[in-house]
Motif scaffolding. Structure first.
Motif, PDB file in Angstrom:
ATOM      1  N   ARG A  53       0.838  -1.202   0.000  1.00 30.43           N
ATOM      2  CA  ARG A  53       0.000   0.000   0.000  1.00 30.43           C
ATOM      3  C   ARG A  53       0.869   1.248   0.000  1.00 30.43           C
ATOM      4  NH1 ARG A  53      -5.455  -0.512  -1.037  1.00 30.43           N
ATOM      5  NH2 ARG A  53      -6.158   0.834   0.650  1.00 30.43           N
ATOM      6  N   ALA A  54       2.104   1.115   0.486  1.00 30.31           N
ATOM      7  CA  ALA A  54       3.029   2.246   0.509  1.00 30.31           C
ATOM      8  C   ALA A  54       3.757   2.424  -0.814  1.00 30.31           C
ATOM      9  CB  ALA A  54       4.039   2.070   1.633  1.00 30.31           C
ATOM     10  N   GLY A  55       3.562   1.479  -1.745  1.00 27.27           N
ATOM     11  CA  GLY A  55       4.169   1.619  -3.055  1.00 27.27           C
ATOM     12  C   GLY A  55       5.463   0.864  -3.270  1.00 27.27           C
ATOM     13  N   LEU A  56       5.885   0.075  -2.290  1.00 22.12           N
ATOM     14  CA  LEU A  56       7.081  -0.736  -2.484  1.00 22.12           C
ATOM     15  C   LEU A  56       6.767  -1.887  -3.432  1.00 22.12           C
ATOM     16  CD1 LEU A  56       8.342  -0.882   1.204  1.00 22.12           C
ATOM     17  CD2 LEU A  56       9.125   0.627  -0.624  1.00 22.12           C
ATOM     18  N   THR A  57       7.689  -2.184  -4.336  1.00 23.36           N
ATOM     19  CA  THR A  57       7.442  -3.203  -5.360  1.00 23.36           C
ATOM     20  C   THR A  57       8.514  -4.289  -5.358  1.00 23.36           C
ATOM     21  OG1 THR A  57       8.637  -1.940  -7.040  1.00 23.36           O
ATOM     22  CG2 THR A  57       6.270  -1.552  -6.854  1.00 23.36           C
ATOM     23  N   ASN A  58       8.130  -5.418  -5.921  1.00 17.73           N
ATOM     24  CA  ASN A  58       9.053  -6.545  -6.077  1.00 17.73           C
ATOM     25  C   ASN A  58       8.617  -7.337  -7.291  1.00 17.73           C
ATOM     26  OD1 ASN A  58       9.633  -9.656  -5.406  1.00 17.73           O
ATOM     27  ND2 ASN A  58      11.211  -8.381  -4.488  1.00 17.73           N
ATOM     28  N   TYR A  59       9.574  -7.900  -8.017  1.00 13.30           N
ATOM     29  CA  TYR A  59       9.281  -8.622  -9.247  1.00 13.30           C
ATOM     30  C   TYR A  59       9.999  -9.959  -9.283  1.00 13.30           C
ATOM     31  CZ  TYR A  59       7.729  -4.046 -10.903  1.00 13.30           C
ATOM     32  OH  TYR A  59       7.087  -2.840 -11.043  1.00 13.30           O
ATOM     33  N   ALA A  60       9.378 -10.927  -9.942  1.00 13.30           N
ATOM     34  CA  ALA A  60      10.060 -12.169 -10.255  1.00 13.30           C
ATOM     35  C   ALA A  60      11.142 -11.873 -11.287  1.00 13.30           C
ATOM     36  CB  ALA A  60       9.066 -13.188 -10.799  1.00 13.30           C
ATOM     37  N   ASP A  61      12.218 -12.639 -11.229  1.00 16.13           N
ATOM     38  CA  ASP A  61      13.325 -12.402 -12.153  1.00 16.13           C
ATOM     39  C   ASP A  61      12.879 -12.520 -13.612  1.00 16.13           C
ATOM     40  OD1 ASP A  61      15.903 -13.990 -10.097  1.00 16.13           O
ATOM     41  OD2 ASP A  61      15.080 -11.953 -10.083  1.00 16.13           O
ATOM     42  N   SER A  62      11.920 -13.385 -13.880  1.00 16.99           N
ATOM     43  CA  SER A  62      11.493 -13.634 -15.256  1.00 16.99           C
ATOM     44  C   SER A  62      10.795 -12.429 -15.897  1.00 16.99           C
ATOM     45  CB  SER A  62      10.561 -14.846 -15.297  1.00 16.99           C
ATOM     46  OG  SER A  62       9.434 -14.635 -14.462  1.00 16.99           O
ATOM     47  N   VAL A  63      10.321 -11.487 -15.087  1.00 17.34           N
ATOM     48  CA  VAL A  63       9.597 -10.342 -15.641  1.00 17.34           C
ATOM     49  C   VAL A  63      10.277  -9.014 -15.330  1.00 17.34           C
ATOM     50  CG1 VAL A  63       7.439 -11.616 -15.427  1.00 17.34           C
ATOM     51  CG2 VAL A  63       8.061  -9.947 -13.663  1.00 17.34           C
ATOM     52  N   LYS A  64      11.319  -9.046 -14.535  1.00 17.23           N
ATOM     53  CA  LYS A  64      11.991  -7.821 -14.120  1.00 17.23           C
ATOM     54  C   LYS A  64      12.508  -7.057 -15.346  1.00 17.23           C
ATOM     55  CE  LYS A  64      13.993  -8.490 -10.279  1.00 17.23           C
ATOM     56  NZ  LYS A  64      14.944  -8.935  -9.234  1.00 17.23           N
ATOM     57  N   GLY A  65      12.228  -5.751 -15.379  1.00 15.75           N
ATOM     58  CA  GLY A  65      12.640  -4.924 -16.504  1.00 15.75           C
ATOM     59  C   GLY A  65      11.636  -4.879 -17.641  1.00 15.75           C
ATOM     60  N   ARG A  66      10.644  -5.785 -17.614  1.00 15.14           N
ATOM     61  CA  ARG A  66       9.633  -5.805 -18.677  1.00 15.14           C
ATOM     62  C   ARG A  66       8.236  -5.454 -18.145  1.00 15.14           C
ATOM     63  NH1 ARG A  66       8.340 -10.425 -21.084  1.00 15.14           N
ATOM     64  NH2 ARG A  66       8.884 -11.748 -19.290  1.00 15.14           N
ATOM     65  N   PHE A  67       7.948  -5.845 -16.910  1.00 16.59           N
ATOM     66  CA  PHE A  67       6.635  -5.608 -16.307  1.00 16.59           C
ATOM     67  C   PHE A  67       6.756  -4.522 -15.239  1.00 16.59           C
ATOM     68  CE2 PHE A  67       4.657 -10.122 -16.929  1.00 16.59           C
ATOM     69  CZ  PHE A  67       4.972 -10.050 -18.281  1.00 16.59           C
ATOM     70  N   THR A  68       5.682  -3.736 -15.104  1.00 22.13           N
ATOM     71  CA  THR A  68       5.631  -2.703 -14.081  1.00 22.13           C
ATOM     72  C   THR A  68       4.308  -2.790 -13.339  1.00 22.13           C
ATOM     73  OG1 THR A  68       6.970  -1.212 -15.448  1.00 22.13           O
ATOM     74  CG2 THR A  68       5.787  -0.238 -13.601  1.00 22.13           C
ATOM     75  N   ILE A  69       4.396  -2.932 -12.021  1.00 21.58           N
ATOM     76  CA  ILE A  69       3.202  -3.004 -11.193  1.00 21.58           C
ATOM     77  C   ILE A  69       2.951  -1.639 -10.571  1.00 21.58           C
ATOM     78  CG2 ILE A  69       4.440  -3.719  -9.107  1.00 21.58           C
ATOM     79  CD1 ILE A  69       2.081  -5.597  -8.484  1.00 21.58           C
ATOM     80  N   SER A  70       1.677  -1.269 -10.476  1.00 24.25           N
ATOM     81  CA  SER A  70       1.329   0.015  -9.866  1.00 24.25           C
ATOM     82  C   SER A  70      -0.025  -0.108  -9.186  1.00 24.25           C
ATOM     83  CB  SER A  70       1.298   1.135 -10.908  1.00 24.25           C
ATOM     84  OG  SER A  70       0.339   0.879 -11.903  1.00 24.25           O
TER      85      SER A  70
END
Length: 115
Positions: A53-70
Motif C-alpha cells: 500500500r506504501a508503493g514498495l514493489t518486487n518482481y520475479a526475475d522472469s519479468v523484471k525490466g519488462r513488467f511494471t506493477i502500480s
C-alpha cells in the motif's frame, strides 16, 4: 471480504504490450499488499510481482525490466503493465490481496502471446 475482478487480458504478438487491471471492492482495511500471479497450462501458479500500500514493489526475475506493477489507492485498483511480451508469458493472470493471515483471489484473465 474482498472481491477482485481482473481485466485487460487478450492476444498479443511477441514484443507487444498489455495492461492488466485488478479492481478490488469490499473491506480493504488491513490490506498489506496486492500481487499478481500467473498459471500456464500444465504448470503450477507462479508469483509475478507485488506492491504494498506504501508503493514498495518486487518482481520475479522472469519479468523484471519488462513488467511494471502500480496501484491507485483511491480507486482500489492495481495494474500490471506488461511490455516486451514473450510466448512464455502466456498464462492466466490472477491478482491477490493479502490482509495479514488471509488472501483473496480474483478469477483470472487470459494472456496469450503468439504470432
Amino acid at each position: 471480504q474482498v472481491h477482485l475482478v481482473e481485466s485487460g487480458g487478450g492476444l498479443v504478438q511477441p514484443g507487444g504490450s498489455l495492461r492488466l487491471s485488478c479492481a478490488a471492492s469490499g473491506n480493504m482495511f488491513n490490506t498489506y499488499l496486492m500481487a499478481w500471479y500467473r498459471q500456464a497450462p500444465g504448470r503450477q501458479r507462479e508469483y509475478v510481482a507485488y506492491i504494498t500500500r506504501a508503493g514498495l514493489t518486487n518482481y520475479a526475475d522472469s519479468v523484471k525490466g519488462r513488467f511494471t506493477i502500480s496501484i491507485d489507492n483511491a480507486k482500489n485498483t492495481m495494474y500490471l503493465q506488461m511490455d516486451s511480451l514473450k510466448p512464455e508469458d502466456t498464462a492466466i493472470y490472477y491478482c491477490k490481496v493479502n490482509q495479514g493471515s488471509s488472501d483473496s483471489w480474483g478469477q483470472g484473465t487470459q494472456v496469450t502471446v503468439s504470432q
